[in-house]
Design a protein around this motif. Structure first.
Motif, short mmCIF file in Angstrom:
data_model
loop_
_atom_site.label_atom_id
_atom_site.label_comp_id
_atom_site.label_asym_id
_atom_site.label_seq_id
_atom_site.Cartn_x
_atom_site.Cartn_y
_atom_site.Cartn_z
N VAL A 1 0.84 -1.20 0.00
CA VAL A 1 0.00 0.00 0.00
C VAL A 1 0.87 1.25 0.00
CG1 VAL A 1 -1.70 1.32 1.32
CG2 VAL A 1 -1.97 -1.15 1.09
N LEU A 2 1.93 1.26 0.80
CA LEU A 2 2.83 2.41 0.85
C LEU A 2 3.48 2.67 -0.51
CD1 LEU A 2 4.43 1.74 4.34
CD2 LEU A 2 2.94 3.67 3.73
N ARG A 3 3.81 1.63 -1.22
CA ARG A 3 4.39 1.79 -2.57
C ARG A 3 3.38 2.41 -3.52
NH1 ARG A 3 7.64 -3.91 -2.81
NH2 ARG A 3 9.44 -3.21 -1.64
N THR A 4 2.13 2.01 -3.39
CA THR A 4 1.07 2.60 -4.22
C THR A 4 0.90 4.08 -3.88
OG1 THR A 4 -0.08 0.49 -4.45
CG2 THR A 4 -1.39 2.48 -4.81
N ILE A 5 0.91 4.40 -2.61
CA ILE A 5 0.80 5.80 -2.17
C ILE A 5 1.95 6.63 -2.75
CG2 ILE A 5 1.02 7.32 -0.15
CD1 ILE A 5 -0.62 5.15 1.40
N GLU A 6 3.15 6.08 -2.69
CA GLU A 6 4.32 6.78 -3.22
C GLU A 6 4.21 6.97 -4.74
OE1 GLU A 6 9.04 5.84 -3.63
OE2 GLU A 6 8.09 5.35 -1.73
N ARG A 7 3.82 5.90 -5.44
CA ARG A 7 3.72 5.97 -6.90
C ARG A 7 2.66 6.97 -7.35
NH1 ARG A 7 0.50 3.88 -10.29
NH2 ARG A 7 -0.41 2.38 -8.89
N LEU A 8 1.56 7.04 -6.59
CA LEU A 8 0.48 7.97 -6.93
C LEU A 8 0.76 9.39 -6.41
CD1 LEU A 8 -2.62 5.69 -6.26
CD2 LEU A 8 -1.66 6.35 -8.48
N ARG A 9 1.89 9.56 -5.68
CA ARG A 9 2.29 10.85 -5.13
C ARG A 9 1.20 11.43 -4.23
NH1 ARG A 9 3.44 14.45 -9.70
NH2 ARG A 9 4.04 15.91 -8.09
N LEU A 10 0.79 10.63 -3.25
CA LEU A 10 -0.26 11.02 -2.33
C LEU A 10 0.34 11.40 -0.98
CD1 LEU A 10 -2.80 8.17 -3.13
CD2 LEU A 10 -2.68 10.46 -4.15
N LEU B 1 -7.46 3.76 -3.96
CA LEU B 1 -6.53 4.84 -4.27
C LEU B 1 -6.31 4.99 -5.77
CD1 LEU B 1 -3.91 4.24 -1.44
CD2 LEU B 1 -5.70 6.01 -1.52
N GLU B 2 -6.19 3.86 -6.47
CA GLU B 2 -6.02 3.89 -7.94
C GLU B 2 -7.23 4.54 -8.61
OE1 GLU B 2 -3.60 3.00 -10.06
OE2 GLU B 2 -2.21 2.07 -8.66
N GLU B 3 -8.43 4.09 -8.22
CA GLU B 3 -9.64 4.61 -8.85
C GLU B 3 -9.83 6.09 -8.57
OE1 GLU B 3 -12.98 2.19 -7.71
OE2 GLU B 3 -12.01 0.37 -8.47
N ARG B 4 -9.47 6.52 -7.38
CA ARG B 4 -9.71 7.92 -7.00
C ARG B 4 -8.61 8.87 -7.46
NH1 ARG B 4 -11.27 10.28 -1.07
NH2 ARG B 4 -11.54 12.41 -1.77
N PHE B 5 -7.34 8.40 -7.51
CA PHE B 5 -6.24 9.34 -7.73
C PHE B 5 -5.33 9.05 -8.92
CE2 PHE B 5 -7.12 9.46 -3.10
CZ PHE B 5 -7.51 10.79 -3.00
N ALA B 6 -5.49 7.93 -9.60
CA ALA B 6 -4.57 7.61 -10.72
C ALA B 6 -4.89 8.44 -11.94
CB ALA B 6 -4.64 6.14 -11.06
#
Length: 107
Positions: free
Chosen positions: A42-51, A102-107
């Motif tokens: 999850v943290l990697r996804t947050i980092e990749r999405l720059r959240l 997170l992907e659906e909302r911020f990607a």
């Protein structure tokens, strides 16, 4: 933006778009601990999405563990706390569900 599952690209945004995303993530907090493999995903996804999501380590701050237990009903991580516009709270467990949200909302 096309991305491969093995090496997804970091999301890029205009400064204005990033500012809007930052405002939206003010209502999110992730309960986690650093050695949990599901949390790391999850943290990697947050980092990749720059959240900019508040991180609440339940092992370092016992009060966060208690908040998680009282609010979400389980002391299980990862858990994303979502404060909705009407003030209600949603406690989203399961790393795949969190990443999909997170992907659906911020990607």
């Amino acid at each position: 933006m096309a991305m491969s599952p093995q090496n997804p690209a970091v999301v890029t945004r205009t400064a204005d778009d990033q500012e809007q995303v930052d405002r939206e993530t003010d209502k999110l907090a992730l309960y986690y601990y650093e050695t949990c493999p599901f949390c790391i995903r999850v943290l990697r996804t947050i980092e990749r999405l720059r959240l900019k999501i508040e991180l609440r380590n339940i092992r370092r701050v016992p009060a966060y563990r208690e908040q998680l237990l009282q609010g979400g009903g389980e002391a299980k991580v990862p858990c994303l706390l979502i404060q909705k516009d009407d003030g209600s709270l949603e406690w989203l467990y399961e790393s795949d569900d969190i990443m999909n949200y997170l992907e659906e909302r911020f990607a």
